[in-house]
Motif scaffolding. Sequence first.
Motif, PDB file in Angstrom:
ATOM      1  N   ASP A 104      34.962  48.257  63.421  1.00  0.00           N
ATOM      2  CA  ASP A 104      34.617  47.697  64.724  1.00  0.00           C
ATOM      3  C   ASP A 104      33.594  46.585  64.565  1.00  0.00           C
ATOM      4  O   ASP A 104      32.693  46.659  63.713  1.00  0.00           O
ATOM      5  CB  ASP A 104      34.046  48.789  65.638  1.00  0.00           C
ATOM      6  N   ASP A 105      33.718  45.575  65.402  1.00  0.00           N
ATOM      7  CA  ASP A 105      32.751  44.488  65.390  1.00  0.00           C
ATOM      8  C   ASP A 105      31.395  45.005  65.865  1.00  0.00           C
ATOM      9  O   ASP A 105      31.304  45.800  66.808  1.00  0.00           O
ATOM     10  CB  ASP A 105      33.214  43.358  66.313  1.00  0.00           C
ATOM     11  N   VAL A 106      30.355  44.584  65.188  1.00  0.00           N
ATOM     12  CA  VAL A 106      28.989  44.954  65.561  1.00  0.00           C
ATOM     13  C   VAL A 106      28.226  43.673  65.876  1.00  0.00           C
ATOM     14  O   VAL A 106      27.948  42.873  64.978  1.00  0.00           O
ATOM     15  CB  VAL A 106      28.277  45.727  64.428  1.00  0.00           C
ATOM     16  N   TYR A 107      27.917  43.467  67.149  1.00  0.00           N
ATOM     17  CA  TYR A 107      27.243  42.237  67.555  1.00  0.00           C
ATOM     18  C   TYR A 107      25.757  42.486  67.819  1.00  0.00           C
ATOM     19  O   TYR A 107      25.377  43.481  68.423  1.00  0.00           O
ATOM     20  CB  TYR A 107      27.894  41.674  68.823  1.00  0.00           C
ATOM     21  N   GLU A 108      24.946  41.582  67.320  1.00  0.00           N
ATOM     22  CA  GLU A 108      23.514  41.576  67.590  1.00  0.00           C
ATOM     23  C   GLU A 108      23.027  40.139  67.458  1.00  0.00           C
ATOM     24  O   GLU A 108      23.487  39.401  66.588  1.00  0.00           O
ATOM     25  CB  GLU A 108      22.760  42.491  66.625  1.00  0.00           C
ATOM     26  N   ASN A 125      28.396  38.409  64.932  1.00  0.00           N
ATOM     27  CA  ASN A 125      29.126  39.583  64.437  1.00  0.00           C
ATOM     28  C   ASN A 125      28.561  39.916  63.060  1.00  0.00           C
ATOM     29  O   ASN A 125      28.792  39.203  62.079  1.00  0.00           O
ATOM     30  CB  ASN A 125      30.624  39.283  64.342  1.00  0.00           C
ATOM     31  N   ASN A 167      29.324  42.009  60.935  1.00  0.00           N
ATOM     32  CA  ASN A 167      30.312  42.301  59.887  1.00  0.00           C
ATOM     33  C   ASN A 167      30.682  41.054  59.077  1.00  0.00           C
ATOM     34  O   ASN A 167      31.260  41.166  57.991  1.00  0.00           O
ATOM     35  CB  ASN A 167      31.580  42.901  60.494  1.00  0.00           C
ATOM     36  N   ASP A 168      30.358  39.887  59.602  1.00  0.00           N
ATOM     37  CA  ASP A 168      30.675  38.638  58.896  1.00  0.00           C
ATOM     38  C   ASP A 168      29.613  38.268  57.866  1.00  0.00           C
ATOM     39  O   ASP A 168      29.771  37.273  57.153  1.00  0.00           O
ATOM     40  CB  ASP A 168      30.823  37.485  59.904  1.00  0.00           C
TER      41      ASP A 168
END
Length: 434
Positions: free
Chosen positions: A46-50, A54, A56-57
Amino acid sequence: MERARIKGVGRKCLMLFAIILGLNSCREENVQIIEEELAYVEPVIDDVYEFGFNLNDYYVKRDTVRAGDSFGEIMQRHKIGYPRIFQIAEKARDSFDIRKLQIGRPYTLLCTKDSLQEPKCFIYQPNREEYIVINFQDSIHAYTSRKPIKYVEKEISGIISSNISETLAQQGISFILAYKMSDIYAWTIDFTRLQKGDRFKVIYTDKYIDDSIYAGIDNIKAAVFEHKNQPFYAFEFETDSIKRIKDYFSEEANNLRRAFLQAPVEYKRISSRYNLSRRIALYGNKIRPHKGTDFAADIGTPIRSTANGTVTKSSFTRGNGNYVKIKHNSTYETQYLHMKKQNVKVGQYVRQGDVIGWVGMTGNTSGPHVCYRFWKNGHQVDPFREKLPEAEPISDALKTKYLDYIAPIKVQIDKVEYEVEVDEPADDLITQVP
Protein backbone atom coordinates in the motif's frame (compact mmCIF):
# COMPACT_ATOMS: atom_id res chain seq x y z
CA MET A 1 25.56 -65.88 -29.53
CA GLU A 2 21.86 -66.03 -28.84
CA ARG A 3 22.50 -65.55 -25.12
CA ALA A 4 24.70 -62.54 -25.79
CA ARG A 5 22.06 -61.00 -28.07
CA ILE A 6 19.41 -61.42 -25.38
CA LYS A 7 21.67 -59.79 -22.79
CA GLY A 8 22.22 -56.83 -25.15
CA VAL A 9 18.50 -56.39 -25.73
CA GLY A 10 17.89 -56.57 -21.97
CA ARG A 11 20.58 -53.95 -21.34
CA LYS A 12 18.91 -51.60 -23.92
CA CYS A 13 15.52 -52.12 -22.33
CA LEU A 14 16.92 -51.24 -18.91
CA MET A 15 18.50 -48.06 -20.31
CA LEU A 16 15.24 -47.05 -22.03
CA PHE A 17 13.30 -47.71 -18.84
CA ALA A 18 15.75 -45.53 -16.90
CA ILE A 19 15.41 -42.71 -19.46
CA ILE A 20 11.60 -42.90 -19.23
CA LEU A 21 11.78 -42.73 -15.44
CA GLY A 22 14.12 -39.74 -15.70
CA LEU A 23 11.79 -37.94 -18.11
CA ASN A 24 8.84 -38.57 -15.80
CA SER A 25 10.88 -37.29 -12.85
CA CYS A 26 11.84 -34.10 -14.76
CA ARG A 27 8.23 -33.63 -15.84
CA GLU A 28 7.09 -33.90 -12.21
CA GLU A 29 9.76 -31.38 -11.12
CA ASN A 30 8.73 -28.98 -13.90
CA VAL A 31 5.06 -29.33 -12.96
CA GLN A 32 5.96 -28.65 -9.33
CA ILE A 33 7.96 -25.54 -10.31
CA ILE A 34 5.12 -24.25 -12.49
CA GLU A 35 2.61 -24.88 -9.69
CA GLU A 36 4.84 -23.00 -7.21
CA GLU A 37 5.18 -20.08 -9.64
CA LEU A 38 1.42 -19.98 -10.13
CA ALA A 39 0.87 -20.18 -6.37
CA TYR A 40 3.24 -17.23 -5.64
CA VAL A 41 1.58 -13.83 -5.86
CA GLU A 42 3.77 -10.78 -5.27
CA PRO A 43 2.37 -8.89 -2.27
CA VAL A 44 0.75 -5.53 -2.97
CA ILE A 45 2.41 -2.76 -0.95
CA ASP A 46 0.00 0.00 0.00
CA ASP A 47 1.11 3.54 -0.70
CA VAL A 48 2.26 5.39 2.41
CA TYR A 49 2.01 9.16 2.07
CA GLU A 50 3.61 11.69 4.39
CA PHE A 51 4.62 15.30 3.73
CA GLY A 52 2.96 14.93 0.30
CA PHE A 53 5.35 12.15 -0.84
CA ASN A 54 4.82 8.42 -1.38
CA LEU A 55 7.42 7.05 1.03
CA ASN A 56 7.51 3.73 -0.86
CA ASP A 57 9.35 5.54 -3.66
CA TYR A 58 12.29 6.39 -1.40
CA TYR A 59 14.67 5.04 1.17
CA VAL A 60 13.56 7.02 4.24
CA LYS A 61 16.03 8.19 6.87
CA ARG A 62 14.75 9.91 10.04
CA ASP A 63 16.79 11.67 12.69
CA THR A 64 16.82 14.70 14.97
CA VAL A 65 19.02 17.78 14.90
CA ARG A 66 21.96 17.19 17.24
CA ALA A 67 24.14 19.65 19.11
CA GLY A 68 26.55 21.23 16.64
CA ASP A 69 24.52 20.14 13.61
CA SER A 70 23.99 22.45 10.68
CA PHE A 71 22.22 21.86 7.39
CA GLY A 72 25.62 21.56 5.69
CA GLU A 73 26.96 19.01 8.17
CA ILE A 74 23.80 16.89 7.89
CA MET A 75 24.06 16.91 4.10
CA GLN A 76 27.79 16.17 4.13
CA ARG A 77 27.16 13.31 6.56
CA HIS A 78 24.96 11.83 3.85
CA LYS A 79 27.54 12.25 1.08
CA ILE A 80 26.38 15.56 -0.46
CA GLY A 81 29.36 17.75 -1.40
CA TYR A 82 29.77 21.40 -0.42
CA PRO A 83 29.22 22.85 -3.93
CA ARG A 84 25.82 21.14 -4.05
CA ILE A 85 25.05 22.13 -0.43
CA PHE A 86 25.82 25.77 -1.24
CA GLN A 87 23.62 25.62 -4.33
CA ILE A 88 20.70 24.14 -2.33
CA ALA A 89 21.08 26.71 0.47
CA GLU A 90 21.14 29.63 -1.99
CA LYS A 91 18.03 28.47 -3.81
CA ALA A 92 16.10 27.75 -0.60
CA ARG A 93 16.99 30.84 1.44
CA ASP A 94 13.99 32.92 0.29
CA SER A 95 11.65 30.28 1.73
CA PHE A 96 13.62 28.96 4.70
CA ASP A 97 16.69 30.10 6.63
CA ILE A 98 18.70 26.88 7.05
CA ARG A 99 20.50 28.46 10.02
CA LYS A 100 17.33 28.14 12.12
CA LEU A 101 17.53 24.39 12.73
CA GLN A 102 16.82 23.73 16.42
CA ILE A 103 18.40 20.99 18.51
CA GLY A 104 16.01 18.11 19.12
CA ARG A 105 13.67 18.87 16.24
CA PRO A 106 13.08 15.96 13.81
CA TYR A 107 14.04 15.86 10.15
CA THR A 108 13.52 13.34 7.36
CA LEU A 109 15.69 12.56 4.33
CA LEU A 110 14.12 10.99 1.26
CA CYS A 111 16.87 9.07 -0.55
CA THR A 112 17.15 7.03 -3.74
CA LYS A 113 16.25 3.35 -3.46
CA ASP A 114 19.58 2.03 -4.62
CA SER A 115 22.94 1.22 -3.11
CA LEU A 116 23.97 4.91 -3.11
CA GLN A 117 20.95 6.08 -1.08
CA GLU A 118 21.53 9.63 -2.31
CA PRO A 119 19.39 12.28 -0.54
CA LYS A 120 16.85 13.97 -2.80
CA CYS A 121 14.69 15.82 -0.29
CA PHE A 122 15.17 17.29 3.20
CA ILE A 123 12.11 17.78 5.43
CA TYR A 124 12.41 19.67 8.72
CA GLN A 125 9.71 19.87 11.41
CA PRO A 126 9.97 23.03 13.56
CA ASN A 127 6.86 21.88 15.46
CA ARG A 128 4.35 19.03 15.36
CA GLU A 129 2.06 20.70 12.83
CA GLU A 130 4.35 22.51 10.39
CA TYR A 131 7.04 21.08 8.15
CA ILE A 132 9.50 22.64 5.73
CA VAL A 133 10.41 20.83 2.51
CA ILE A 134 13.66 21.46 0.63
CA ASN A 135 13.28 19.42 -2.54
CA PHE A 136 16.36 19.06 -4.75
CA GLN A 137 15.44 16.06 -6.89
CA ASP A 138 15.38 18.06 -10.12
CA SER A 139 15.11 21.80 -9.70
CA ILE A 140 15.67 23.10 -6.17
CA HIS A 141 12.68 24.58 -4.35
CA ALA A 142 11.55 24.99 -0.75
CA TYR A 143 8.18 25.55 0.86
CA THR A 144 6.36 25.37 4.19
CA SER A 145 3.26 23.28 4.73
CA ARG A 146 1.16 21.83 7.54
CA LYS A 147 0.09 18.32 8.38
CA PRO A 148 -3.64 17.62 8.15
CA ILE A 149 -5.40 18.35 11.44
CA LYS A 150 -8.61 16.73 12.61
CA TYR A 151 -10.77 18.21 15.37
CA VAL A 152 -12.97 15.90 17.43
CA GLU A 153 -15.70 17.31 19.64
CA LYS A 154 -16.15 15.55 22.99
CA GLU A 155 -18.39 15.82 26.04
CA ILE A 156 -17.48 15.16 29.65
CA SER A 157 -18.97 15.64 33.10
CA GLY A 158 -17.61 15.28 36.59
CA ILE A 159 -18.42 15.61 40.28
CA ILE A 160 -15.81 17.16 42.56
CA SER A 161 -14.55 14.99 45.41
CA SER A 162 -11.32 16.87 46.16
CA ASN A 163 -10.24 19.06 43.21
CA ILE A 164 -11.02 19.39 39.52
CA SER A 165 -7.65 18.07 38.27
CA GLU A 166 -8.08 14.82 40.22
CA THR A 167 -11.67 14.45 38.97
CA LEU A 168 -10.49 14.79 35.36
CA ALA A 169 -7.48 12.51 35.90
CA GLN A 170 -9.79 9.71 37.07
CA GLN A 171 -11.34 9.84 33.59
CA GLY A 172 -8.00 10.04 31.79
CA ILE A 173 -8.48 13.71 30.84
CA SER A 174 -5.51 16.10 30.71
CA PHE A 175 -5.15 18.67 33.50
CA ILE A 176 -4.97 21.24 30.68
CA LEU A 177 -8.77 21.11 30.56
CA ALA A 178 -8.85 22.10 34.24
CA TYR A 179 -6.48 24.99 33.51
CA LYS A 180 -8.65 26.19 30.62
CA MET A 181 -11.77 26.00 32.77
CA SER A 182 -10.15 27.90 35.63
CA ASP A 183 -9.15 30.56 33.12
CA ILE A 184 -12.72 30.88 31.80
CA TYR A 185 -14.17 31.13 35.33
CA ALA A 186 -11.27 33.17 36.78
CA TRP A 187 -13.58 36.02 37.86
CA THR A 188 -16.61 33.85 38.66
CA ILE A 189 -15.44 30.81 40.63
CA ASP A 190 -12.39 30.40 42.88
CA PHE A 191 -11.08 26.97 41.85
CA THR A 192 -8.96 26.76 45.02
CA ARG A 193 -12.16 26.80 47.10
CA LEU A 194 -14.31 24.24 45.31
CA GLN A 195 -16.65 22.21 47.47
CA LYS A 196 -17.25 18.48 47.47
CA GLY A 197 -20.29 17.83 45.33
CA ASP A 198 -19.69 20.75 42.95
CA ARG A 199 -20.11 19.44 39.43
CA PHE A 200 -19.48 20.41 35.83
CA LYS A 201 -20.15 19.58 32.18
CA VAL A 202 -17.90 20.55 29.30
CA ILE A 203 -18.09 20.40 25.51
CA TYR A 204 -14.55 20.65 24.21
CA THR A 205 -12.49 19.84 21.12
CA ASP A 206 -9.45 17.55 20.89
CA LYS A 207 -6.90 18.05 18.13
CA TYR A 208 -5.23 15.25 16.15
CA ILE A 209 -2.40 15.52 13.62
CA ASP A 210 -2.45 13.07 10.70
CA ASP A 211 -5.69 11.65 12.15
CA SER A 212 -3.85 9.70 14.86
CA ILE A 213 -1.28 11.86 16.69
CA TYR A 214 -2.96 13.46 19.71
CA ALA A 215 -2.06 17.15 19.88
CA GLY A 216 -3.96 18.17 22.98
CA ILE A 217 -7.13 20.08 23.82
CA ASP A 218 -7.85 22.81 21.31
CA ASN A 219 -10.66 24.78 22.92
CA ILE A 220 -13.74 24.69 25.13
CA LYS A 221 -16.96 25.27 23.21
CA ALA A 222 -19.24 25.45 26.24
CA ALA A 223 -19.29 24.63 29.93
CA VAL A 224 -21.57 24.74 32.94
CA PHE A 225 -20.17 24.63 36.47
CA GLU A 226 -22.47 24.15 39.45
CA HIS A 227 -20.77 25.76 42.44
CA LYS A 228 -22.67 25.94 45.75
CA ASN A 229 -25.72 24.66 43.84
CA GLN A 230 -25.63 27.63 41.48
CA PRO A 231 -25.01 26.91 37.75
CA PHE A 232 -22.59 29.12 35.84
CA TYR A 233 -22.82 28.74 32.06
CA ALA A 234 -20.01 29.72 29.67
CA PHE A 235 -20.25 29.82 25.87
CA GLU A 236 -17.44 30.68 23.49
CA PHE A 237 -18.37 33.34 20.94
CA GLU A 238 -16.43 35.32 18.33
CA THR A 239 -16.96 39.04 18.84
CA ASP A 240 -14.56 40.26 16.15
CA SER A 241 -14.36 38.25 12.92
CA ILE A 242 -11.49 40.36 11.54
CA LYS A 243 -9.14 40.03 14.53
CA ARG A 244 -10.67 36.61 15.36
CA ILE A 245 -11.30 37.67 18.95
CA LYS A 246 -13.28 35.15 21.00
CA ASP A 247 -14.51 35.37 24.56
CA TYR A 248 -16.82 33.55 26.97
CA PHE A 249 -20.26 34.79 27.92
CA SER A 250 -23.10 33.60 30.13
CA GLU A 251 -26.48 32.40 28.93
CA GLU A 252 -27.66 36.00 29.39
CA ALA A 253 -24.82 37.39 27.21
CA ASN A 254 -22.82 38.77 30.15
CA ASN A 255 -19.03 38.65 29.79
CA LEU A 256 -17.45 36.23 32.30
CA ARG A 257 -14.12 38.04 32.27
CA ARG A 258 -12.80 41.35 33.49
CA ALA A 259 -10.80 43.62 31.26
CA PHE A 260 -7.60 42.50 33.06
CA LEU A 261 -6.51 39.19 34.56
CA GLN A 262 -5.54 39.38 38.21
CA ALA A 263 -2.04 38.05 37.51
CA PRO A 264 0.10 37.44 34.41
CA VAL A 265 1.43 34.07 35.60
CA GLU A 266 0.62 30.97 37.67
CA TYR A 267 2.67 32.10 40.65
CA LYS A 268 3.88 30.57 43.91
CA ARG A 269 3.67 33.81 45.90
CA ILE A 270 3.86 37.58 45.57
CA SER A 271 7.45 38.25 46.58
CA SER A 272 7.22 42.05 46.44
CA ARG A 273 4.26 44.37 46.11
CA TYR A 274 3.88 47.88 44.70
CA ASN A 275 5.48 50.12 47.36
CA LEU A 276 6.64 53.71 46.87
CA SER A 277 8.27 53.80 50.32
CA ARG A 278 10.25 50.58 50.09
CA ARG A 279 13.66 50.63 51.80
CA ILE A 280 16.36 48.14 50.77
CA ALA A 281 19.18 47.21 53.19
CA LEU A 282 21.43 46.29 50.27
CA TYR A 283 21.39 49.96 49.21
CA GLY A 284 22.06 51.46 52.64
CA ASN A 285 18.40 51.30 53.71
CA LYS A 286 17.61 54.04 51.22
CA ILE A 287 14.13 54.46 49.83
CA ARG A 288 13.87 52.85 46.44
CA PRO A 289 10.27 52.82 45.23
CA HIS A 290 9.02 49.58 43.72
CA LYS A 291 6.42 50.44 41.10
CA GLY A 292 5.57 46.89 40.17
CA THR A 293 4.28 43.61 41.62
CA ASP A 294 6.70 40.67 41.69
CA PHE A 295 5.16 37.23 41.11
CA ALA A 296 7.63 34.46 42.06
CA ALA A 297 7.46 31.47 39.72
CA ASP A 298 9.70 28.77 38.30
CA ILE A 299 11.93 29.57 35.33
CA GLY A 300 10.09 28.75 32.12
CA THR A 301 6.60 29.36 33.52
CA PRO A 302 4.45 30.97 30.78
CA ILE A 303 3.78 34.71 31.16
CA ARG A 304 0.41 35.80 29.77
CA SER A 305 -0.95 39.11 28.63
CA THR A 306 -3.45 40.29 31.23
CA ALA A 307 -5.63 41.97 28.57
CA ASN A 308 -6.08 42.44 24.84
CA GLY A 309 -3.69 44.92 23.26
CA THR A 310 -0.80 45.70 20.94
CA VAL A 311 2.87 45.07 21.76
CA THR A 312 4.78 48.38 21.81
CA LYS A 313 8.11 47.03 23.14
CA SER A 314 9.82 43.65 23.12
CA SER A 315 13.39 44.40 24.07
CA PHE A 316 16.23 44.19 26.60
CA THR A 317 17.71 46.66 29.06
CA ARG A 318 20.26 46.18 31.81
CA GLY A 319 17.70 46.65 34.58
CA ASN A 320 14.58 45.13 33.02
CA GLY A 321 16.28 42.24 31.29
CA ASN A 322 14.10 40.80 28.55
CA TYR A 323 10.76 42.57 28.76
CA VAL A 324 7.50 43.24 26.92
CA LYS A 325 5.23 46.26 27.06
CA ILE A 326 1.63 46.24 25.81
CA LYS A 327 -0.73 49.14 25.08
CA HIS A 328 -4.31 48.09 25.78
CA ASN A 329 -6.13 51.33 24.98
CA SER A 330 -5.70 55.06 25.44
CA THR A 331 -5.78 54.62 29.23
CA TYR A 332 -3.98 51.40 30.18
CA GLU A 333 -0.57 49.82 29.50
CA THR A 334 1.19 46.88 31.12
CA GLN A 335 4.83 45.74 31.27
CA TYR A 336 6.41 42.35 32.06
CA LEU A 337 10.07 42.24 33.18
CA HIS A 338 12.94 39.74 33.65
CA MET A 339 11.77 37.25 31.05
CA LYS A 340 13.86 34.28 30.04
CA LYS A 341 12.67 34.89 26.48
CA GLN A 342 9.97 36.90 24.72
CA ASN A 343 7.32 35.28 22.55
CA VAL A 344 5.97 38.38 20.77
CA LYS A 345 7.17 41.14 18.47
CA VAL A 346 6.51 44.88 18.34
CA GLY A 347 3.26 45.63 16.54
CA GLN A 348 1.76 42.21 17.27
CA TYR A 349 -1.82 42.11 18.56
CA VAL A 350 -2.30 39.84 21.56
CA ARG A 351 -5.38 38.62 23.35
CA GLN A 352 -5.95 38.24 27.05
CA GLY A 353 -4.23 35.03 28.17
CA ASP A 354 -1.84 34.76 25.20
CA VAL A 355 1.68 33.60 26.14
CA ILE A 356 4.00 36.57 25.60
CA GLY A 357 7.14 35.10 27.18
CA TRP A 358 8.53 32.88 29.94
CA VAL A 359 9.73 33.56 33.49
CA GLY A 360 13.47 34.06 33.81
CA MET A 361 16.15 35.93 35.76
CA THR A 362 17.41 38.46 33.22
CA GLY A 363 18.27 42.01 34.30
CA ASN A 364 18.55 43.12 37.94
CA THR A 365 16.90 40.31 39.87
CA SER A 366 17.85 37.95 42.69
CA GLY A 367 15.44 35.16 41.80
CA PRO A 368 13.07 33.89 39.12
CA HIS A 369 9.96 36.04 38.89
CA VAL A 370 8.04 38.40 36.65
CA CYS A 371 7.78 42.04 37.66
CA TYR A 372 4.34 43.21 36.50
CA ARG A 373 3.94 46.95 35.99
CA PHE A 374 0.70 48.75 35.31
CA TRP A 375 0.16 52.18 33.74
CA LYS A 376 -2.99 54.32 33.91
CA ASN A 377 -2.98 57.55 31.92
CA GLY A 378 0.81 57.44 31.67
CA HIS A 379 1.48 56.88 35.41
CA GLN A 380 2.46 53.64 37.12
CA VAL A 381 -0.18 52.52 39.63
CA ASP A 382 -0.96 49.52 41.80
CA PRO A 383 -3.48 47.40 39.84
CA PHE A 384 -4.69 45.77 43.09
CA ARG A 385 -5.87 49.16 44.36
CA GLU A 386 -7.50 50.21 41.12
CA LYS A 387 -11.14 49.71 40.23
CA LEU A 388 -10.49 48.02 36.92
CA PRO A 389 -13.07 48.11 34.14
CA GLU A 390 -15.33 45.25 33.20
CA ALA A 391 -14.62 43.40 29.97
CA GLU A 392 -16.48 44.72 26.96
CA PRO A 393 -20.02 43.32 26.77
CA ILE A 394 -21.54 41.95 23.60
CA SER A 395 -22.76 44.79 21.44
CA ASP A 396 -26.50 45.20 20.95
CA ALA A 397 -26.00 44.35 17.28
CA LEU A 398 -24.44 40.97 18.20
CA LYS A 399 -26.59 40.06 21.19
CA THR A 400 -29.46 38.56 19.17
CA LYS A 401 -26.99 36.62 17.03
CA TYR A 402 -25.28 35.32 20.17
CA LEU A 403 -28.50 34.15 21.82
CA ASP A 404 -29.54 32.34 18.64
CA TYR A 405 -26.07 30.77 18.39
CA ILE A 406 -25.98 29.37 21.93
CA ALA A 407 -29.58 28.08 22.02
CA PRO A 408 -28.83 24.62 20.49
CA ILE A 409 -25.51 24.41 22.37
CA LYS A 410 -27.28 24.96 25.69
CA VAL A 411 -29.72 22.18 24.82
CA GLN A 412 -26.74 19.93 23.98
CA ILE A 413 -24.86 20.57 27.22
CA ASP A 414 -28.02 20.25 29.34
CA LYS A 415 -28.50 16.75 27.91
CA VAL A 416 -25.04 15.62 29.06
CA GLU A 417 -25.57 13.36 32.07
CA TYR A 418 -23.53 13.57 35.22
CA GLU A 419 -21.63 10.54 36.43
CA VAL A 420 -23.67 8.54 38.90
CA GLU A 421 -22.14 8.48 42.35
CA VAL A 422 -22.19 5.03 43.94
CA ASP A 423 -23.07 5.38 47.61
CA GLU A 424 -21.71 2.94 50.18
CA PRO A 425 -24.47 0.55 51.37
CA ALA A 426 -25.86 1.22 54.82
CA ASP A 427 -24.67 -1.14 57.56
CA ASP A 428 -28.15 -2.48 58.25
CA LEU A 429 -28.53 -3.46 54.61
CA ILE A 430 -25.38 -5.56 54.47
CA THR A 431 -26.22 -9.24 54.49
CA GLN A 432 -23.80 -11.22 56.62
CA VAL A 433 -22.66 -14.48 55.05
CA PRO A 434 -21.93 -17.19 57.66
